[in-house]
Design an enzyme around this catalytic site. Structure first.
Site: not given
Length: 186
Positions: A131, A133, A61-62
């Site tokens: 998406h 997590h 994750d960014i």
């Protein structure tokens, strides 16, 4: 005044309304597809890929909320968790397996207190592409953890309560019973 509205294809990845003044033409409003960043995940585009197969890609994750924060996305575009139905159970199971495999590779203990896997529910998403997590806990702060609340309904862990986040097992339970994931209890 000149105004045009171009409707996006129902399978378009995302849409945005662009209002642009054109000299002598008035205002144009258009709904054009915007390229979906998750439809083309590659390391050449700056993604740090942890695991990949023919169907799924797992990357960091960014803006990580936990010590290990990954995203699992299908390579084929699917809008979001609300668009899933009973036919998608196998896909969600594969996403869960890929997420756990990636956490195993990172050395995250497999206990439930060490991992959180799940989906934000629209409108609480920033990318309009399914998406999941995948997090190796702990969260970096209590405030970061508040974005991933797992709420149960009826006292059962596989029943989802009112929340903007659905745990992967809750999601599977809802889909397997023919339901749809939503913010309210289901």
């Amino acid at each position: 005044m000149f105004a045009s509205l171009l409707l996006r294809d129902s399978r378009a990845t995302a849409a945005t309304a662009a209002i642009a003044a054109r000299p002598g033409m008035g205002t144009a409003i258009s709904m054009l597809p915007v390229p979906c960043i998750f439809c083309d995940v590659r390391s050449e585009k700056g993604f740090r890929i942890v695991f990949e197969d023919d169907e799924l890609v797992v990357f960091t994750d960014i803006n990580p909320a936990s010590s290990h924060h990954l995203q699992v996305v299908p390579k084929n575009h699917i809008d979001n968790v609300r668009s899933l139905c009973i036919e998608d159970v196998a896909l969600v199971r594969r996403m869960k397996a890929a997420g756990n495999k990636a956490l195993d590779m990172l050395g995250v203990p497999s206990s439930p207190d060490s991992r959180r896997l799940g989906f934000h529910i629209p409108p609480y998403i920033s990318i309009g592409h399914l998406h999941m997590h995948v997090q190796g806990l702990p969260f970096k702060s209590m405030f970061r953890g508040w974005r991933y609340p797992v709420r149960t309904g009826n006292g059962r862990t596989t029943t989802k309560g009112f929340s903007m986040f659905a745990d992967v097992d809750q999601t599977l339970s809802i889909l397997e019973s023919g339901g749809r994931v939503k913010i309210g209890s289901c």
